[in-house]
Design an enzyme around this catalytic site. Structure first.
Site, PDB file in Angstrom:
ATOM      1  N   CYS A   1      -7.649   7.425   3.506  1.00  0.00           N
ATOM      2  CA  CYS A   1      -8.323   6.480   4.444  1.00  0.00           C
ATOM      3  C   CYS A   1      -7.700   6.347   5.633  1.00  0.00           C
ATOM      4  O   CYS A   1      -7.466   5.613   6.309  1.00  0.00           O
ATOM      5  CB  CYS A   1      -8.990   5.489   4.192  1.00  0.00           C
ATOM      6  SG  CYS A   1     -11.139   4.946   4.499  1.00  0.00           S
TER       7      CYS A   1
ATOM      8  N   SER B   1      -5.350   3.447  -6.591  1.00  0.00           N
ATOM      9  CA  SER B   1      -4.897   4.398  -5.385  1.00  0.00           C
ATOM     10  C   SER B   1      -5.447   6.123  -6.119  1.00  0.00           C
ATOM     11  O   SER B   1      -4.337   6.155  -7.551  1.00  0.00           O
ATOM     12  CB  SER B   1      -4.084   4.394  -4.973  1.00  0.00           C
ATOM     13  OG  SER B   1      -3.064   5.424  -4.354  1.00  0.00           O
ATOM     14  N   ASN B   2      -5.050   7.571  -5.632  1.00  0.00           N
ATOM     15  CA  ASN B   2      -4.682   8.202  -6.145  1.00  0.00           C
ATOM     16  C   ASN B   2      -3.417   9.005  -6.630  1.00  0.00           C
ATOM     17  O   ASN B   2      -3.268   9.531  -7.229  1.00  0.00           O
ATOM     18  CB  ASN B   2      -5.532   9.426  -4.818  1.00  0.00           C
ATOM     19  CG  ASN B   2      -4.593   9.246  -4.075  1.00  0.00           C
ATOM     20  OD1 ASN B   2      -3.256  10.424  -3.745  1.00  0.00           O
ATOM     21  ND2 ASN B   2      -4.392   8.989  -2.686  1.00  0.00           N
TER      22      ASN B   2
ATOM     23  N   TYR C   1       4.835   2.360  -7.265  1.00  0.00           N
ATOM     24  CA  TYR C   1       3.262   2.103  -7.084  1.00  0.00           C
ATOM     25  C   TYR C   1       2.084   2.905  -7.165  1.00  0.00           C
ATOM     26  O   TYR C   1       0.987   1.792  -7.740  1.00  0.00           O
ATOM     27  CB  TYR C   1       3.273   2.600  -5.058  1.00  0.00           C
ATOM     28  CG  TYR C   1       1.861   2.633  -4.432  1.00  0.00           C
ATOM     29  CD1 TYR C   1       1.029   0.762  -3.743  1.00  0.00           C
ATOM     30  CD2 TYR C   1       1.403   3.600  -4.409  1.00  0.00           C
ATOM     31  CE1 TYR C   1       0.574   0.929  -3.672  1.00  0.00           C
ATOM     32  CE2 TYR C   1      -0.130   3.812  -4.085  1.00  0.00           C
ATOM     33  CZ  TYR C   1      -1.318   2.753  -3.299  1.00  0.00           C
ATOM     34  OH  TYR C   1      -1.826   2.031  -2.566  1.00  0.00           O
TER      35      TYR C   1
ATOM     36  N   SER D   1       0.982  -1.238   0.113  1.00  0.00           N
ATOM     37  CA  SER D   1      -0.100  -0.270  -0.025  1.00  0.00           C
ATOM     38  C   SER D   1       0.965   1.433  -0.128  1.00  0.00           C
ATOM     39  O   SER D   1       0.163   2.539   0.462  1.00  0.00           O
ATOM     40  CB  SER D   1      -0.952   0.147   1.341  1.00  0.00           C
ATOM     41  OG  SER D   1       0.400   0.103   2.192  1.00  0.00           O
TER      42      SER D   1
END
Length: 264
Positions: A164, A109-110, A134, A73
């Site tokens: 988040c 993901s952004n 990533y 992540s």
């Protein structure tokens, strides 16, 4: 009957969903490479390395919906990203094809669009501009999802998750913040929809200012209820100082865009 697989169930967001989705489906199967708490009512727990294609197929087998949160992540070496995010996501989609799973929620993901400037309002058609290896892996996942929908009819909603956390940690997150309640309601909307096709959704609460426009996926019926405005007077937000020429301030990806190449 709705049988759901949650990959990455031992991670922070996985644990949030495990709790908030409890009892929502006929089966919630939880997978992670790490140890997890024992299965509760309506749950199954399986240990699974996403780089192991056979293990992934066994985890997917019998599930009609996959919530694919598993993988690395944060930024890391290419080898780690390759196994966890690229090979792992391919294994998930291949398993979905072989077992005839119908739908995937892909936790993008952004950082797949992190090199767009903050003054650019993005929608689902925005060009991929990853800010990291990533972010590249998340862009790969989105393109792979598009391929598996066009060729095999496996539906996917790619959720470009913002930030988040319990609360925004800085002023950037005043735009990217996603509450756990809004994340859960988005997941439930994706699972419950009659049809999703291939779609891209920005995972952010009803924040101001806004960088992302979700009108192209309004058919999902998702309406975030929370807003980062509730934290606008927190001292760490009010007192933060910024340099407009800093890449972390210029680009939507923040620190990921400003960081050097991980391998250097």
């Amino acid at each position: 009957m709705t049988r759901v697989l949650l990959t990455g169930a031992g991670g922070e967001l996985g644990r949030v969903l495990r709790q908030s989705l409890a009892g929502s489906y006929d089966l919630l199967r939880l997978s992670d490479v790490s140890d997890m708490d024992p299965a509760g009512p309506g749950e199954e727990v399986v240990r699974c390395d996403l780089a192991d294609a056979e293990a992934v197929q066994a985890a997917v087998d019998g599930c009609d919906t996959i919530l694919h949160l598993g993988g690395m992540s944060v930024e890391s070496t290419f080898e780690i990203i390759l196994n966890s995010n690229i090979r792992g996501t391919y294994n998930v989609y291949e398993a979905a094809r072989k077992t005839r799973a119908r739908r995937v929620l892909f936790a993008s993901s952004n950082h797949a669009i992190g090199f767009h400037t903050r003054e650019t309002l993005l929608d689902a058609s925005a060009e991929l501009r990853p800010d990291s290896i990533y972010g590249v892996s998340k862009g790969f996942g989105e393109i792979l999802a598009r391929y598996y929908f066009d060729k095999f009819g496996i539906e996917t909603v790619c959720v470009r998750i913002g930030s988040c956390f319990e609360m925004p940690m800085n002023r950037r997150m005043m735009s990217t913040w996603l509450s756990s309640r809004d994340f859960t309601s988005l997941v439930k909307s994706v699972v419950a929809a009659d049809r999703v096709g291939f779609a891209v959704v920005y995972g952010a609460s009803d924040n101001e200012p806004q960088w992302w426009d979700n009108r192209q996926t309004a058919f999902l019926g998702w309406r975030p209820l929370d807003s980062s405005a509730a934290f606008s007077q927190e001292p760490h937000i009010v007192n933060e100082t910024t340099d407009p020429n800093d890449p972390a301030i210029k680009f939507q990806g923040g620190g990921f865009a400003a960081a050097g190449h991980f391998e250097d």
